[in-house]
Design a protein around this motif. Structure first.
Motif, PDB file in Angstrom:
ATOM      1  N   ALA A 123      -1.549  -2.368 -20.394  1.00 62.18           N
ATOM      2  CA  ALA A 123      -1.441  -1.887 -19.021  1.00 62.18           C
ATOM      3  C   ALA A 123      -2.570  -2.384 -18.115  1.00 62.18           C
ATOM      4  N   ASP A 124      -3.828  -2.316 -18.578  1.00 60.93           N
ATOM      5  CA  ASP A 124      -4.938  -2.737 -17.722  1.00 60.93           C
ATOM      6  C   ASP A 124      -4.856  -4.222 -17.399  1.00 60.93           C
ATOM      7  N   LEU A 125      -4.382  -5.002 -18.345  1.00 57.87           N
ATOM      8  CA  LEU A 125      -4.219  -6.431 -18.101  1.00 57.87           C
ATOM      9  C   LEU A 125      -3.045  -6.681 -17.155  1.00 57.87           C
ATOM     10  N   ARG A 126      -1.936  -5.960 -17.348  1.00 54.80           N
ATOM     11  CA  ARG A 126      -0.793  -6.135 -16.445  1.00 54.80           C
ATOM     12  C   ARG A 126      -1.206  -5.843 -15.004  1.00 54.80           C
ATOM     13  N   ARG A 169       5.760   1.275 -16.590  1.00 50.93           N
ATOM     14  CA  ARG A 169       5.349   2.598 -17.060  1.00 50.93           C
ATOM     15  C   ARG A 169       3.899   2.919 -16.679  1.00 50.93           C
ATOM     16  N   ALA A 170       3.107   1.915 -16.357  1.00 53.81           N
ATOM     17  CA  ALA A 170       1.702   2.123 -15.996  1.00 53.81           C
ATOM     18  C   ALA A 170       1.552   2.290 -14.486  1.00 53.81           C
ATOM     19  N   GLY A 171       0.913   3.386 -14.099  1.00 51.32           N
ATOM     20  CA  GLY A 171       0.725   3.672 -12.680  1.00 51.32           C
ATOM     21  C   GLY A 171      -0.077   2.608 -11.947  1.00 51.32           C
ATOM     22  N   GLY A 172      -1.072   2.027 -12.597  1.00 48.02           N
ATOM     23  CA  GLY A 172      -1.887   1.003 -11.961  1.00 48.02           C
ATOM     24  C   GLY A 172      -1.083  -0.244 -11.626  1.00 48.02           C
ATOM     25  N   VAL A 173      -0.136  -0.583 -12.483  1.00 51.81           N
ATOM     26  CA  VAL A 173       0.730  -1.739 -12.234  1.00 51.81           C
ATOM     27  C   VAL A 173       1.626  -1.452 -11.036  1.00 51.81           C
ATOM     28  N   ARG A 174       2.201  -0.246 -11.016  1.00 54.60           N
ATOM     29  CA  ARG A 174       3.050   0.130  -9.876  1.00 54.60           C
ATOM     30  C   ARG A 174       2.259   0.117  -8.579  1.00 54.60           C
ATOM     31  N   GLN A 175       1.039   0.645  -8.608  1.00 60.10           N
ATOM     32  CA  GLN A 175       0.205   0.664  -7.405  1.00 60.10           C
ATOM     33  C   GLN A 175      -0.159  -0.740  -6.948  1.00 60.10           C
ATOM     34  N   ALA A 176      -0.449  -1.612  -7.877  1.00 62.28           N
ATOM     35  CA  ALA A 176      -0.785  -2.993  -7.521  1.00 62.28           C
ATOM     36  C   ALA A 176       0.407  -3.664  -6.837  1.00 62.28           C
ATOM     37  N   ALA A 177       1.593  -3.454  -7.369  1.00 65.27           N
ATOM     38  CA  ALA A 177       2.796  -4.023  -6.745  1.00 65.27           C
ATOM     39  C   ALA A 177       3.047  -3.396  -5.379  1.00 65.27           C
ATOM     40  N   GLN A 178       2.822  -2.088  -5.281  1.00 64.01           N
ATOM     41  CA  GLN A 178       2.997  -1.396  -4.001  1.00 64.01           C
ATOM     42  C   GLN A 178       2.005  -1.890  -2.953  1.00 64.01           C
ATOM     43  N   GLY A 179       0.878  -2.381  -3.383  1.00 64.46           N
ATOM     44  CA  GLY A 179      -0.097  -2.929  -2.447  1.00 64.46           C
ATOM     45  C   GLY A 179       0.271  -4.317  -1.945  1.00 64.46           C
ATOM     46  N   LEU A 180       1.012  -5.064  -2.749  1.00 62.84           N
ATOM     47  CA  LEU A 180       1.368  -6.430  -2.365  1.00 62.84           C
ATOM     48  C   LEU A 180       2.701  -6.525  -1.618  1.00 62.84           C
ATOM     49  N   LEU A 181       3.665  -5.731  -2.012  1.00 63.78           N
ATOM     50  CA  LEU A 181       5.004  -5.857  -1.423  1.00 63.78           C
ATOM     51  C   LEU A 181       5.037  -5.686   0.096  1.00 63.78           C
ATOM     52  N   PRO A 182       4.293  -4.755   0.689  1.00 61.63           N
ATOM     53  CA  PRO A 182       4.337  -4.637   2.147  1.00 61.63           C
ATOM     54  C   PRO A 182       3.788  -5.867   2.881  1.00 61.63           C
ATOM     55  N   ARG A 183       3.049  -6.695   2.182  1.00 58.39           N
ATOM     56  CA  ARG A 183       2.503  -7.908   2.800  1.00 58.39           C
ATOM     57  C   ARG A 183       3.553  -9.007   2.934  1.00 58.39           C
TER      58      ARG A 183
END
Length: 124
Positions: A44-47, A73-87
């Motif tokens: 997860a941390d690497l993803r 399944r990892a919240g950090g991965v979802r958050q990272a994607a959520q940070g990029l998609l609006p861009r």
């Protein structure tokens, strides 16, 4: 290309994220293509670090991969994607968030916004 793809496959999560970002700077589509088949096998941390590395060279071509990360399944991965998609201009994610905002901020009329009949002391 094989050597460039290989340099991000070893090291700590931060080293691998930085190496993938460098690969993205040289070849954004190639880096994403190299990442996709092995992504789900990583911890997860690497993803999360690898998704954050996609910020380099971010384009609409990354949207399908980032959308799939929203189901990780990892919240950090979802958050990272959520940070990029609006861009991404016109992304489905940005559209969904805009629709949610419109639903939450709907105003039925100026009368309610300004207090309407709830402020009888204002009537004169």
């Amino acid at each position: 290309a094989a050597a460039a793809a290989a340099d991000w496959t070893e090291g700590t999560p931060s080293e691998r994220g930085a190496a993938l970002a460098a690969f993205r700077a040289r070849d954004p589509d190639g880096a994403r293509a190299a990442l996709e088949p092995v992504f789900r096998k990583e911890k997860a941390d690497l993803r999360e670090a690898l998704v954050r590395a996609l910020a380099v060279g971010l384009s609409e071509a990354d949207e399908p991969f980032l959308e799939s990360c929203l189901d990780d399944r990892a919240g950090g991965v979802r958050q990272a994607a959520q940070g990029l998609l609006p861009r991404l201009t016109g992304s489905r994610y940005a559209g969904r968030m805009a629709e949610r905002a419109r639903a939450a901020l709907g105003i039925n009329g100026k009368r309610r916004l300004l207090g309407g009949d709830r402020c009888p002391e204002r009537k004169r």
